[in-house]
Design a protein around this motif. Structure first.
Motif: not given
Length: 143
Positions: A60-67
């Protein structure tokens, strides 16, 4: 894929941050730790792809973040890749952390595409050459 580790050829998942000016904090400070993906050093490609599939399908949005990286030319902040944090196995308390950069995605995607075409071809080199040069728009119109 069962024999090779994801950090070995041809996959070569990065174990160090590329030589980029990365910005990963709200205050804009550069990332200090250059070692990445230690959780995957001994993982086979097969196990890696299963883990990645599960992380993307069930994340979900908490596990995939942009670098983000800072452009050397303009100074603007640009997307460099993604950080994926997900359970080692379903329901496991241990969380694995993956930093997947643009070059990793291109390299790994190309190798997967080559394996896919080779598998479909059954060893027919002509099929592999045709599949590798087919235009996607043409294939979509005939479907």
């Amino acid at each position: 894929m069962r024999e090779k580790r994801i950090t070995e050829d041809p996959w070569r998942l990065s174990l160090a941050v590329p030589q980029l000016v990365l910005v990963d904090r709200a205050d804009g400070r550069e990332i200090e730790d250059r070692k990445i993906n230690a959780d995957f050093e001994t993982m086979t490609a097969e196990d890696f792809f299963k883990w990645l599939r599960d992380a993307l399908a069930h994340g979900d949005g908490r596990t995939i973040k942009p670098i983000h990286k800072q452009s050397a030319r303009t100074g603007r902040t640009l997307l460099a890749g993604f950080r994926v944090e997900f359970n080692a196995e379903r329901g496991a308390p241990r969380i694995l952390k993956l930093d997947l950069f643009h070059d990793d995605m291109r390299r790994i995607g190309s190798v997967l595409a080559d394996l896919f075409c080779a598998s479909l071809s059954g060893g027919d080199r002509y099929f592999e050459e045709e599949a590798g040069t087919a235009r996607i728009e043409e294939a979509a119109r005939t479907a």
